[in-house]
Write a protein that holds these residues in place. Structure first.
Motif, PDB file in Angstrom:
ATOM      1  N   LEU A 282     -10.959  15.663 -11.171  1.00 15.24           N
ATOM      2  CA  LEU A 282     -10.252  14.439 -11.530  1.00 15.24           C
ATOM      3  C   LEU A 282      -9.308  14.035 -10.399  1.00 15.24           C
ATOM      4  O   LEU A 282      -8.627  14.887  -9.825  1.00 15.24           O
ATOM      5  CB  LEU A 282      -9.433  14.637 -12.806  1.00 15.24           C
ATOM      6  N   ALA A 283      -9.270  12.752 -10.097  1.00 16.85           N
ATOM      7  CA  ALA A 283      -8.310  12.229  -9.128  1.00 16.85           C
ATOM      8  C   ALA A 283      -7.054  11.807  -9.878  1.00 16.85           C
ATOM      9  O   ALA A 283      -7.131  11.045 -10.844  1.00 16.85           O
ATOM     10  CB  ALA A 283      -8.905  11.041  -8.379  1.00 16.85           C
ATOM     11  N   LEU A 284      -5.904  12.307  -9.464  1.00 19.77           N
ATOM     12  CA  LEU A 284      -4.645  11.973 -10.126  1.00 19.77           C
ATOM     13  C   LEU A 284      -4.006  10.764  -9.474  1.00 19.77           C
ATOM     14  O   LEU A 284      -3.849  10.711  -8.259  1.00 19.77           O
ATOM     15  CB  LEU A 284      -3.679  13.160 -10.065  1.00 19.77           C
ATOM     16  N   ARG A 285      -3.615   9.794 -10.298  1.00 16.34           N
ATOM     17  CA  ARG A 285      -2.901   8.607  -9.844  1.00 16.34           C
ATOM     18  C   ARG A 285      -1.486   8.673 -10.409  1.00 16.34           C
ATOM     19  O   ARG A 285      -1.314   8.929 -11.603  1.00 16.34           O
ATOM     20  CB  ARG A 285      -3.580   7.333 -10.343  1.00 16.34           C
ATOM     21  N   ILE A 286      -0.491   8.444  -9.573  1.00 16.24           N
ATOM     22  CA  ILE A 286       0.909   8.511  -9.986  1.00 16.24           C
ATOM     23  C   ILE A 286       1.510   7.118  -9.896  1.00 16.24           C
ATOM     24  O   ILE A 286       1.328   6.405  -8.904  1.00 16.24           O
ATOM     25  CB  ILE A 286       1.697   9.489  -9.092  1.00 16.24           C
ATOM     26  N   CYS A 287       2.230   6.732 -10.924  1.00 16.37           N
ATOM     27  CA  CYS A 287       2.786   5.387 -10.981  1.00 16.37           C
ATOM     28  C   CYS A 287       4.004   5.254 -10.072  1.00 16.37           C
ATOM     29  O   CYS A 287       5.026   5.921 -10.276  1.00 16.37           O
ATOM     30  CB  CYS A 287       3.176   5.033 -12.408  1.00 16.37           C
ATOM     31  N   GLY A 288       3.899   4.390  -9.066  1.00 16.64           N
ATOM     32  CA  GLY A 288       5.022   4.145  -8.178  1.00 16.64           C
ATOM     33  C   GLY A 288       6.130   3.351  -8.839  1.00 16.64           C
ATOM     34  O   GLY A 288       7.263   3.359  -8.363  1.00 16.64           O
ATOM     35  N   CYS A 289       5.828   2.656  -9.957  1.00 16.13           N
ATOM     36  CA  CYS A 289       6.875   1.916 -10.661  1.00 16.13           C
ATOM     37  C   CYS A 289       7.925   2.871 -11.215  1.00 16.13           C
ATOM     38  O   CYS A 289       9.121   2.588 -11.181  1.00 16.13           O
ATOM     39  CB  CYS A 289       6.273   1.105 -11.805  1.00 16.13           C
ATOM     40  N   LYS A 290       7.491   4.013 -11.732  1.00 18.70           N
ATOM     41  CA  LYS A 290       8.408   4.989 -12.309  1.00 18.70           C
ATOM     42  C   LYS A 290       8.855   6.031 -11.287  1.00 18.70           C
ATOM     43  O   LYS A 290       9.801   6.770 -11.544  1.00 18.70           O
ATOM     44  CB  LYS A 290       7.748   5.715 -13.481  1.00 18.70           C
ATOM     45  N   ASN A 291       8.148   6.109 -10.175  1.00 20.75           N
ATOM     46  CA  ASN A 291       8.422   7.155  -9.190  1.00 20.75           C
ATOM     47  C   ASN A 291       8.508   6.579  -7.791  1.00 20.75           C
ATOM     48  O   ASN A 291       7.955   7.125  -6.837  1.00 20.75           O
ATOM     49  CB  ASN A 291       7.311   8.225  -9.248  1.00 20.75           C
ATOM     50  N   GLY A 292       9.236   5.468  -7.667  1.00 21.04           N
ATOM     51  CA  GLY A 292       9.342   4.811  -6.377  1.00 21.04           C
ATOM     52  C   GLY A 292      10.044   5.637  -5.325  1.00 21.04           C
ATOM     53  O   GLY A 292       9.918   5.373  -4.131  1.00 21.04           O
ATOM     54  N   ASP A 293      10.770   6.680  -5.761  1.00 20.38           N
ATOM     55  CA  ASP A 293      11.459   7.542  -4.801  1.00 20.38           C
ATOM     56  C   ASP A 293      10.556   8.617  -4.217  1.00 20.38           C
ATOM     57  O   ASP A 293      10.929   9.298  -3.262  1.00 20.38           O
ATOM     58  CB  ASP A 293      12.684   8.194  -5.458  1.00 20.38           C
ATOM     59  N   ILE A 294       9.336   8.768  -4.773  1.00 25.71           N
ATOM     60  CA  ILE A 294       8.438   9.783  -4.221  1.00 25.71           C
ATOM     61  C   ILE A 294       7.060   9.228  -3.843  1.00 25.71           C
ATOM     62  O   ILE A 294       6.291   9.903  -3.155  1.00 25.71           O
ATOM     63  CB  ILE A 294       8.253  10.980  -5.181  1.00 25.71           C
ATOM     64  N   THR A 295       6.735   8.002  -4.274  1.00 25.55           N
ATOM     65  CA  THR A 295       5.432   7.447  -3.927  1.00 25.55           C
ATOM     66  C   THR A 295       5.460   5.929  -4.055  1.00 25.55           C
ATOM     67  O   THR A 295       6.253   5.372  -4.818  1.00 25.55           O
ATOM     68  CB  THR A 295       4.319   8.010  -4.838  1.00 25.55           C
ATOM     69  N   ASN A 296       4.605   5.257  -3.298  1.00 23.16           N
ATOM     70  CA  ASN A 296       4.421   3.815  -3.455  1.00 23.16           C
ATOM     71  C   ASN A 296       3.020   3.513  -3.985  1.00 23.16           C
ATOM     72  O   ASN A 296       2.526   2.394  -3.889  1.00 23.16           O
ATOM     73  CB  ASN A 296       4.661   3.080  -2.135  1.00 23.16           C
ATOM     74  N   SER A 297       2.376   4.542  -4.545  1.00 27.91           N
ATOM     75  CA  SER A 297       1.012   4.387  -5.035  1.00 27.91           C
ATOM     76  C   SER A 297       1.005   3.658  -6.372  1.00 27.91           C
ATOM     77  O   SER A 297       2.038   3.443  -7.001  1.00 27.91           O
ATOM     78  CB  SER A 297       0.338   5.749  -5.184  1.00 27.91           C
ATOM     79  N   ARG A 298      -0.189   3.310  -6.814  1.00 24.15           N
ATOM     80  CA  ARG A 298      -0.356   2.650  -8.103  1.00 24.15           C
ATOM     81  C   ARG A 298      -1.134   3.575  -9.038  1.00 24.15           C
ATOM     82  O   ARG A 298      -1.907   4.423  -8.596  1.00 24.15           O
ATOM     83  CB  ARG A 298      -1.075   1.321  -7.941  1.00 24.15           C
ATOM     84  N   CYS A 299      -0.914   3.368 -10.331  1.00 21.81           N
ATOM     85  CA  CYS A 299      -1.446   4.318 -11.305  1.00 21.81           C
ATOM     86  C   CYS A 299      -2.767   3.885 -11.915  1.00 21.81           C
ATOM     87  O   CYS A 299      -3.225   4.491 -12.881  1.00 21.81           O
ATOM     88  CB  CYS A 299      -0.423   4.537 -12.415  1.00 21.81           C
ATOM     89  N   HIS A 300      -3.368   2.823 -11.373  1.00 24.71           N
ATOM     90  CA  HIS A 300      -4.612   2.288 -11.941  1.00 24.71           C
ATOM     91  C   HIS A 300      -4.424   1.812 -13.370  1.00 24.71           C
ATOM     92  O   HIS A 300      -5.327   1.907 -14.197  1.00 24.71           O
ATOM     93  CB  HIS A 300      -5.756   3.328 -11.866  1.00 24.71           C
ATOM     94  N   LEU A 301      -3.199   1.312 -13.663  1.00 28.91           N
ATOM     95  CA  LEU A 301      -2.980   0.672 -14.950  1.00 28.91           C
ATOM     96  C   LEU A 301      -3.978  -0.459 -15.118  1.00 28.91           C
ATOM     97  O   LEU A 301      -4.471  -0.732 -16.206  1.00 28.91           O
ATOM     98  CB  LEU A 301      -1.540   0.140 -15.029  1.00 28.91           C
ATOM     99  N   THR A 302      -4.273  -1.115 -14.012  1.00 27.99           N
ATOM    100  CA  THR A 302      -5.405  -2.030 -13.963  1.00 27.99           C
ATOM    101  C   THR A 302      -6.383  -1.476 -12.936  1.00 27.99           C
ATOM    102  O   THR A 302      -6.013  -0.745 -12.027  1.00 27.99           O
ATOM    103  CB  THR A 302      -4.980  -3.439 -13.545  1.00 27.99           C
ATOM    104  N   ASN A 303      -7.619  -1.812 -13.092  1.00 27.59           N
ATOM    105  CA  ASN A 303      -8.649  -1.273 -12.210  1.00 27.59           C
ATOM    106  C   ASN A 303      -9.632  -2.392 -11.895  1.00 27.59           C
ATOM    107  O   ASN A 303     -10.358  -2.836 -12.779  1.00 27.59           O
ATOM    108  CB  ASN A 303      -9.361  -0.102 -12.901  1.00 27.59           C
ATOM    109  N   LEU A 304      -9.632  -2.828 -10.653  1.00 30.18           N
ATOM    110  CA  LEU A 304     -10.467  -3.957 -10.287  1.00 30.18           C
ATOM    111  C   LEU A 304     -11.863  -3.569  -9.820  1.00 30.18           C
ATOM    112  O   LEU A 304     -12.637  -4.424  -9.419  1.00 30.18           O
ATOM    113  CB  LEU A 304      -9.774  -4.778  -9.182  1.00 30.18           C
ATOM    114  N   THR A 305     -12.220  -2.289  -9.896  1.00 28.46           N
ATOM    115  CA  THR A 305     -13.535  -1.902  -9.398  1.00 28.46           C
ATOM    116  C   THR A 305     -14.645  -2.558 -10.199  1.00 28.46           C
ATOM    117  O   THR A 305     -15.674  -2.945  -9.661  1.00 28.46           O
ATOM    118  CB  THR A 305     -13.708  -0.379  -9.437  1.00 28.46           C
ATOM    119  N   ALA A 306     -14.446  -2.697 -11.506  1.00 27.89           N
ATOM    120  CA  ALA A 306     -15.483  -3.295 -12.337  1.00 27.89           C
ATOM    121  C   ALA A 306     -15.698  -4.758 -11.981  1.00 27.89           C
ATOM    122  O   ALA A 306     -16.818  -5.194 -11.709  1.00 27.89           O
ATOM    123  CB  ALA A 306     -15.123  -3.150 -13.810  1.00 27.89           C
TER     124      ALA A 306
END
Length: 321
Positions: A282-306
């Motif tokens: 499994l690939a882990l995604r961490i929400c940067g909204c809640k953890n802006g002090d440790i990451t600027n990544s997105r949590c795939h709350l939305t997923n545009l691949t489809a």
């Protein structure tokens, strides 16, 4: 007993979100309030929150969305359900509006994206199966312990049902992932419990999981104290925050204050959870909204691949002419 109030929506149904993870899609709430009763839910602090076991349903949502789409020069790629409610809460009026609105969008080639802790009814699977390339969803679940789930999210769907729905979404071709949020430090984040959850999700075809720890605001603390009747459990949830400092929840244009676990705790624990997820492919995604002090990544709350696949196909078809 759930009190259901039906009203006409006065303002736009499709609205932008201040959350960075939702900034590229219009969002829609089917209701004010939610009957799942999650003790940690941030909407309990909203001024328009109608109260526990009460839900206000916008009965003209599908018609309103149809009118708004005719006025847009550029149609959205997809619409996100629902930032402050749940499209699949166990209320007949909510499910009817959700179905009609989602069908309207899909019939017009507009994607549907959602996160839910509810049970997805059969007719939605039939709807999604007709256009799976336009649908992406997350199913929220942090533990397989239904006793614990009953204490903190009493009217959400049982864990087994949520996992089953997640597997069914994947089987019909929907882009779907697991959302392990919010985690309670020392309660739902242990290797044994999360390992079993990840294994069950992976067995059903899941390849992505997003995770984040509980973020406290005053209204959430108040809700936890009012709604969790097991005093020992309540203290176990709150104790890790005793030495925590102020933190920020990142929105698109501002920051809102609250209390988060210490940065060193979140950094270490999320790294451990990442390694645990990787053991189950499994690939882990961490929400940067809640953890802006440790990451600027997105949590795939939305997923545009489809929907990206559909857009690529449209572009290819257009180029033929």
């Amino acid at each position: 007993m759930v009190k259901v109030t039906l009203i006409d929506r006065k303002s736009n149904a499709l609205t932008p979100s201040s959350l960075r993870c939702l900034s590229h899609l219009p969002t829609i709430n089917m209701t004010a309030g939610c009957v799942h009763g999650c003790a940690y839910c941030y909407i309990r602090g909203y001024s328009q929150y109608p109260g526990d076991d009460t839900v206000t349903v916008y009965r003209n949502t599908a018609e309103q969305v149809a009118r708004e789409l005719t006025r847009k020069r550029k149609r959205p790629i997809a619409v996100y359900f629902c930032p402050s409610s749940d499209a699949f809460m166990p209320v007949a009026e909510v499910l009817e509006q959700s179905y009609r609105t989602m069908k309207l969008l899909l019939d017009q080639g507009i994607g549907v994206q959602f996160v839910t802790k509810g049970a997805i009814p059969e007719r939605f699977f039939a709807l999604f199966a007709a256009r799976p390339e336009l649908v992406a969803g997350q199913v929220g679940l942090t533990t397989l312990d239904d006793g614990l789930n009953a204490a903190v999210e009493p009217k959400a769907a049982p864990a087994a049902r949520r996992l089953s729905d997640l597997g069914r979404l994947i089987n019909i071709g929907v882009t779907a992932s697991l959302r392990a949020d919010p985690l309670f430090h020392g309660i739902t984040d242990d290797d044994a419990g999360l390992g079993t959850l990840f294994a069950e999700a992976a067995r059903r075809g899941v390849r992505d999981v997003s995770a984040s720890y509980l973020f406290l605001r005053p209204a959430i603390v108040g809700s936890l104290r009012r709604n969790i009747h097991d005093e020992e459990l309540l203290q176990r949830i709150l104790d890790p925050f005793d030495k925590a400092g102020r933190a920020s929840f990142q929105t698109r244009n501002a920051e809102t204050g609250g209390i988060s676990l210490p940065i060193e705790v979140r950094h270490a624990e999320l790294d451990r959870i990442r390694q645990l997820a990787e053991r189950h492919d499994l690939a882990l995604r961490i929400c940067g909204c809640k953890n802006g002090d440790i990451t600027n990544s997105r949590c795939h709350l939305t997923n545009l691949t489809a929907t990206a696949r559909v857009n690529k196909h449209r572009a290819e078809q257009t180029s033929l002419w």
